[in-house]
Design a protein around this motif. Structure first.
Motif, PDB file in Angstrom:
ATOM      1  N   VAL A 210       0.855  -1.197   0.000  1.00 26.07           N
ATOM      2  CA  VAL A 210       0.000   0.000   0.000  1.00 26.07           C
ATOM      3  C   VAL A 210       0.895   1.254   0.000  1.00 26.07           C
ATOM      4  O   VAL A 210       0.629   2.228  -0.716  1.00 26.07           O
ATOM      5  CB  VAL A 210      -0.958  -0.030   1.220  1.00 26.07           C
ATOM      6  N   VAL A 211       1.992   1.195   0.764  1.00 31.08           N
ATOM      7  CA  VAL A 211       2.941   2.323   0.763  1.00 31.08           C
ATOM      8  C   VAL A 211       3.543   2.466  -0.643  1.00 31.08           C
ATOM      9  O   VAL A 211       3.641   3.574  -1.190  1.00 31.08           O
ATOM     10  CB  VAL A 211       4.071   2.103   1.802  1.00 31.08           C
ATOM     11  N   ALA A 212       3.907   1.330  -1.239  1.00 32.51           N
ATOM     12  CA  ALA A 212       4.486   1.365  -2.592  1.00 32.51           C
ATOM     13  C   ALA A 212       3.477   1.945  -3.587  1.00 32.51           C
ATOM     14  O   ALA A 212       3.845   2.696  -4.499  1.00 32.51           O
ATOM     15  CB  ALA A 212       4.913  -0.038  -3.024  1.00 32.51           C
ATOM     16  N   THR A 213       2.200   1.619  -3.399  1.00 32.20           N
ATOM     17  CA  THR A 213       1.160   2.149  -4.293  1.00 32.20           C
ATOM     18  C   THR A 213       1.053   3.663  -4.149  1.00 32.20           C
ATOM     19  O   THR A 213       0.887   4.387  -5.134  1.00 32.20           O
ATOM     20  CB  THR A 213      -0.213   1.486  -3.982  1.00 32.20           C
ATOM     21  N   ALA A 214       1.180   4.143  -2.907  1.00 31.14           N
ATOM     22  CA  ALA A 214       1.107   5.592  -2.680  1.00 31.14           C
ATOM     23  C   ALA A 214       2.278   6.294  -3.377  1.00 31.14           C
ATOM     24  O   ALA A 214       2.096   7.348  -4.006  1.00 31.14           O
ATOM     25  CB  ALA A 214       1.127   5.882  -1.177  1.00 31.14           C
ATOM     26  N   PHE A 215       3.469   5.721  -3.291  1.00 28.77           N
ATOM     27  CA  PHE A 215       4.608   6.338  -3.989  1.00 28.77           C
ATOM     28  C   PHE A 215       4.406   6.280  -5.507  1.00 28.77           C
ATOM     29  O   PHE A 215       4.765   7.217  -6.225  1.00 28.77           O
ATOM     30  CB  PHE A 215       5.934   5.674  -3.580  1.00 28.77           C
ATOM     31  N   ALA A 216       3.820   5.175  -5.987  1.00 31.58           N
ATOM     32  CA  ALA A 216       3.561   5.063  -7.430  1.00 31.58           C
ATOM     33  C   ALA A 216       2.545   6.121  -7.863  1.00 31.58           C
ATOM     34  O   ALA A 216       2.677   6.733  -8.932  1.00 31.58           O
ATOM     35  CB  ALA A 216       3.051   3.660  -7.765  1.00 31.58           C
ATOM     36  N   LEU A 217       1.548   6.360  -7.014  1.00 31.80           N
ATOM     37  CA  LEU A 217       0.539   7.384  -7.329  1.00 31.80           C
ATOM     38  C   LEU A 217       1.210   8.760  -7.409  1.00 31.80           C
ATOM     39  O   LEU A 217       0.964   9.531  -8.349  1.00 31.80           O
ATOM     40  CB  LEU A 217      -0.553   7.399  -6.258  1.00 31.80           C
ATOM     41  N   ALA A 218       2.080   9.049  -6.425  1.00 37.82           N
ATOM     42  CA  ALA A 218       2.773  10.351  -6.415  1.00 37.82           C
ATOM     43  C   ALA A 218       3.551  10.517  -7.711  1.00 37.82           C
ATOM     44  O   ALA A 218       3.464  11.556  -8.381  1.00 37.82           O
ATOM     45  CB  ALA A 218       3.715  10.435  -5.214  1.00 37.82           C
ATOM     46  N   LYS A 219       4.288   9.503  -8.085  1.00 31.04           N
ATOM     47  CA  LYS A 219       5.116   9.597  -9.292  1.00 31.04           C
ATOM     48  C   LYS A 219       4.234   9.839 -10.520  1.00 31.04           C
ATOM     49  O   LYS A 219       4.511  10.696 -11.352  1.00 31.04           O
ATOM     50  CB  LYS A 219       5.915   8.298  -9.434  1.00 31.04           C
ATOM     51  N   ARG A 220       3.167   9.051 -10.584  1.00 28.28           N
ATOM     52  CA  ARG A 220       2.278   9.167 -11.740  1.00 28.28           C
ATOM     53  C   ARG A 220       1.659  10.570 -11.837  1.00 28.28           C
ATOM     54  O   ARG A 220       1.438  11.101 -12.922  1.00 28.28           O
ATOM     55  CB  ARG A 220       1.189   8.099 -11.588  1.00 28.28           C
ATOM     56  N   MET A 221       1.383  11.168 -10.669  1.00 32.99           N
ATOM     57  CA  MET A 221       0.771  12.501 -10.666  1.00 32.99           C
ATOM     58  C   MET A 221       1.820  13.610 -10.782  1.00 32.99           C
ATOM     59  O   MET A 221       1.468  14.792 -10.704  1.00 32.99           O
ATOM     60  CB  MET A 221      -0.017  12.716  -9.365  1.00 32.99           C
ATOM     61  N   GLY A 222       3.092  13.239 -10.908  1.00 32.83           N
ATOM     62  CA  GLY A 222       4.155  14.247 -11.010  1.00 32.83           C
ATOM     63  C   GLY A 222       4.402  14.943  -9.686  1.00 32.83           C
ATOM     64  O   GLY A 222       4.872  16.079  -9.636  1.00 32.83           O
ATOM     65  N   LYS A 223       4.033  14.250  -8.587  1.00 25.55           N
ATOM     66  CA  LYS A 223       4.217  14.865  -7.271  1.00 25.55           C
ATOM     67  C   LYS A 223       5.418  14.243  -6.565  1.00 25.55           C
ATOM     68  O   LYS A 223       5.900  13.182  -6.965  1.00 25.55           O
ATOM     69  CB  LYS A 223       2.967  14.659  -6.416  1.00 25.55           C
ATOM     70  N   ILE A 224       5.886  14.945  -5.544  1.00 27.03           N
ATOM     71  CA  ILE A 224       6.983  14.404  -4.743  1.00 27.03           C
ATOM     72  C   ILE A 224       6.363  13.821  -3.482  1.00 27.03           C
ATOM     73  O   ILE A 224       5.844  14.555  -2.646  1.00 27.03           O
ATOM     74  CB  ILE A 224       7.999  15.495  -4.379  1.00 27.03           C
ATOM     75  N   GLY A 225       6.392  12.495  -3.397  1.00 24.57           N
ATOM     76  CA  GLY A 225       5.855  11.828  -2.215  1.00 24.57           C
ATOM     77  C   GLY A 225       6.914  11.799  -1.124  1.00 24.57           C
ATOM     78  O   GLY A 225       8.058  11.447  -1.374  1.00 24.57           O
ATOM     79  N   VAL A 226       6.524  12.210   0.090  1.00 27.76           N
ATOM     80  CA  VAL A 226       7.446  12.135   1.230  1.00 27.76           C
ATOM     81  C   VAL A 226       6.776  11.303   2.314  1.00 27.76           C
ATOM     82  O   VAL A 226       5.632  11.564   2.688  1.00 27.76           O
ATOM     83  CB  VAL A 226       7.777  13.543   1.779  1.00 27.76           C
TER      84      VAL A 226
END
Ligand SMILES: C/C=C/C(=O)SCCNC(=O)CCNC(=O)[C@H](O)C(C)(C)COP(=O)(O)OP(=O)(O)OC[C@H]1O[C@@H](n2cnc3c(N)ncnc32)[C@H](O)[C@@H]1OP(=O)(O)O
Length: 704
Positions: free
Chosen positions: A455-471
């Motif tokens: 689920v954490v990996a999915t959140a980072f994948a979502l950030a990347k896909r949206m062009g956002k920086i996930g922290v």
């Protein structure tokens, strides 16, 4: 040339092909520079070759110098020498461009004799964004290609341009029809061979004359936009001064300026920020963990935040279902999203056809939760109230398919308590977007006690896909960003209680480099937000905590900030940006005498050192508790969510450069007045005593 070198030379008939292959972005490492120098030598010695095509493998032409080499001893050959050798070649060299042709990459292309780009190529000299200026001829060759004013614009802003604009400016000779750079270069080379064209060297072209009034105008513009950074103005001066000299003198002048900037704290901070943003996605405990399927997103709540998240998700190519309480509200949210996408069209960020396709095929607004039964990930963006959110999650638990990720966009509530409202706490995570969510790049990924790694990996994948920086953040009140904000805001409030005016504080903080001070931010966000939080926390407040009575009084008098025309500042037609209220001093004095406080004055330096000490101290506590994985993640949050000046690198980087012993000595001094607020972080105290750095602390999730 050995096979494994990143530059290869191959000849096909009369055309030599020089290929750079240095993934991921073909940066100009020492091996690439060496390889290019050898290839140019070989071109000279190859009797069959009459022209060369310089192109790159992979996703881009050279994207610049290898930034990871900056600050380390330089390894020859230097880039200016390599480019000089390309330019000096007696056989024409055609640079065939694709991807992002940046910095040293564009300087290599300017050293070539002809330039052709495939459609979609982006070009720029972004060195000022790294605290530098183009140091391999960019300040001298670019003006000779595009004119002095366009060169000043591109170099002092660092902005990228597309192939069409580059053609119009004269930066490139042609935009190719196909997308293959090698083929584009070959076609251009054949055309040049047919014409019998020889080398055409920018280094031999006349320097354009500088119009003094135009330069003065740019100086004013740059002074304003640079907000105290030295790089952009030095770049402007270097262009103009260098062009007044013969080419070789201009090049030497540029090199000196480049080397000077290389030594500045500004350069170190900006490059720290560049790598910190990329490091944030690295999570050691997620190695080998695949994200879950992520095509369809559900959003609950169609307010400003829900709309922004929906617009960002649609733009990222995701299918979006938004749920509101009834059809009229759903329709209102849909209209708002349409407006946001229209804004992106107007800014040239989105094609109108793509917008139409998103709204008609990838988006639906519904008034019932059932619409979320099959989505892959749901983001709840409803009212910030724990009971309301827990009820939403109970409903989601009964409706969403097994394996769906259930995310809350809370900005401070306990994600563990929200997760426990479901029978699948492993699927629950916090995704704290920042407003406006379609613009702001920061996403705090809040990992609760039971959140599953995928689920954490999915959140980072979502950030990347949206062009956002996930922290990544752990669970605590306010997570990383809002917890830091509360600390430095409180330090500011204490100064106002003790005699500083909110205007003094704002001015001092703007002087540090923030775009706004805390009271300007408060007026913008609405003072009722902080008021509501203080009211909520009042029953459990520690009696030693000092209350910003003045802030409560403003709200109780109906002064909620910009939205009511009055807050700390007065907003009217004459001063839409706000002006100080002449009555503020009297109001504050009255409150101070009620509280029995003897007001004193605060110099700007003292305001800054208290504000920054509070920020750094809280950051160190956040790091020590493992809420943040590493100090640089905290920097990224403050840079992207709270306006921290990028050229100071973020609070933790800044603290390391100031010396932690200085900061702890300040905290010890402040603690004599208010030991309750100024409780020093044990980590900060230890590092200061040992001469350590916050940057070296790792809380264990990422051991790279
Ligand atoms: C005298 C000359 C001076 C100069 O040339 S100064 C340098 C001028 N060039 C730049 O500033 C370009 C910096 N890079 C970028 O803007 C972006 O990157 C790109 C647009 C080129 C690509 O963006 P995306 O596709 O989103 O990839 P990504 O995640 O940013 O980068 C992929 C990996 O490549 C590393 N990287 C990128 N550029 C450089 C570089 N110039 N030197 C060294 N490494 C670089 C990153 O760190 C990362 O690495 P990881 O995958 O390990 O996180």
């Amino acid at each position: 040339m050995a096979e494994q070198t990143p530059v290869t030379y191959r000849r096909d008939g009369e055309i030599a092909f020089i290929e750079v292959d240095n993934p991921p972005v073909n940066a100009l490492s020492a091996a690439v520079r060496q390889g290019l120098a050898e290839a140019i030598d070989r071109l000279a010695q190859d009797p069959e070759a009459r022209i060369a095509v310089l192109f790159c493998a992979g996703r881009t032409f050279i994207a610049g110098a290898d930034i990871s080499e900056f600050g380390k001893p330089s390894v020859p050959p230097g880039l200016p020498d390599v480019i000089a050798a390309i330019e000096a070649s007696d056989k024409p060299v055609v640079a065939a461009l694709h991807g992002t042709v940046l910095g040293g990459g564009l300087e290599v292309a300017l050293g070539a004799h002809y330039r052709v780009a495939v459609p979609g190529t982006r070009m720029g000299l972004p060195e000022v964004t790294l605290g530098l200026l183009p140091g391999a001829g960019g300040t001298q060759r670019l003006p000779r290609a595009v004119g002095i004013e366009a060169a000043i614009d591109l170099i002092t802003s660092g902005r990228q341009i597309g192939a069409k604009e580059a053609l119009r400016l004269g930066l490139i000779d042609a935009v190719a029809e196909g997308t293959n750079p090698r083929a584009a270069g070959e076609a251009e080379a054949r055309r040049l061979l047919d014409q019998g064209a020889g080398p055409r060297r920018l280094g031999e072209a006349d320097a354009p004359a500088a119009d003094a009034a135009m330069v003065e105008e740019w100086r004013r513009k740059v002074a304003k936009s640079a907000r105290g950074q030295v790089g952009p103005m030095r770049a402007l001066d270097t262009i103009v001064e260098g062009l007044a000299m013969p080419f070789a003198g201009g090049m030497a002048h540029e090199r000196r300026a480049f080397m000077d900037l290389m030594q500045t704290p500004e350069r170190a901070a900006l490059i720290h920020a560049f790598f910190a943003e990329r490091r944030a996605a690295q999570q050691d405990d997620l190695t080998g963990v695949s994200p879950r399927k992520l095509d369809r997103v559900g959003i609950i709540g169609g307010g400003t935040m829900g709309q922004g998240i929906a617009a960002a998700a649609l733009t990222a190519g995701l299918d979006v279902t938004l749920v509101e309480r009834d059809q009229p509200s759903a329709g209102k949210a849909a209209a708002g999203i349409g407006k946001m996408l229209e804004g992106a069209v107007k800014r040239g960020k989105l094609a109108p056809e793509a917008r139409d396709q998103m709204l008609s095929q990838a988006f639906r607004a519904a008034a019932a939760y059932d619409a979320l039964a099959e989505v892959d990930l749901v983001i709840e963006a409803v009212f910030e109230d724990l009971d309301v959110k827990r009820e939403v999650f109970r409903t989601l638990d009964s409706i969403c398919r097994s394996g769906a990720v259930l995310a809350t966009n809370t900005s401070y509530l306990d994600v563990n308590l929200i997760a426990q409202a479901t029978l699948r706490p492993q699927d629950v995570i916090g995704l704290h977007f920042f407003s406006p969510a379609n613009v702001m790049r920061l996403l705090e990924i809040v990992v609760a006690d039971c959140t599953a790694p995928d689920v954490v990996a999915t959140a980072f994948a979502l950030a990347k896909r949206m062009g956002k920086i996930g922290v990544r953040s752990g669970v605590c009140d306010g997570f990383i960003g809002n917890r830091m904000l509360l600390a430095y805001r409180t330090a500011a409030d204490h100064m106002v209680l003790d005699g500083a005016s909110p205007y003094d504080v704002d001015q001092a903080i703007v002087g540090f480099g923030f775009p706004m001070g805390p009271y300007q931010v408060g007026d913008l966000a609405g003072l009722d937000i902080g008021y509501a939080t203080r009211q909520r926390k009042a029953p459990t407040r520690d009696p030693r905590e000092r209350v910003p009575v003045f802030a409560d009084r403003l709200v109780e008098a109906g002064r909620l900030g910009r939205k009511t025309g009055r807050g700390y500042y007065i907003y009217d037609n004459e001063t839409p940006q706000g002006r100080p209220d002449p009555g503020m001093a009297g109001l504050l004095d009255g409150i101070r005498s009620e509280l029995g406080a003897a007001p004193r004055s605060f110099a700007p330096d003292e305001i800054r050192s208290r504000y920054m000490a509070a920020m750094v101290n809280e950051g160190a506590k956040i790091l020590d508790e493992g809420i943040a994985t590493r100090a640089s993640d905290i920097d990224v949050v403050l840079l992207h969510g709270y306006g921290f000046p990028r050229w100071k690198g973020g609070p933790m980087h800044w603290a390391d450069t100031q010396g932690l012993d200085r900061i702890t000595a300040n905290i010890a001094r402040f603690a004599q007045e208010d030991p309750y607020f100024w409780q020093i972080s044990p980590l900060l105290a230890r590092l200061a005593a040992e001469g350590g750095k916050l940057a070296d602390v790792n809380t264990g999730k990422d051991m790279k």
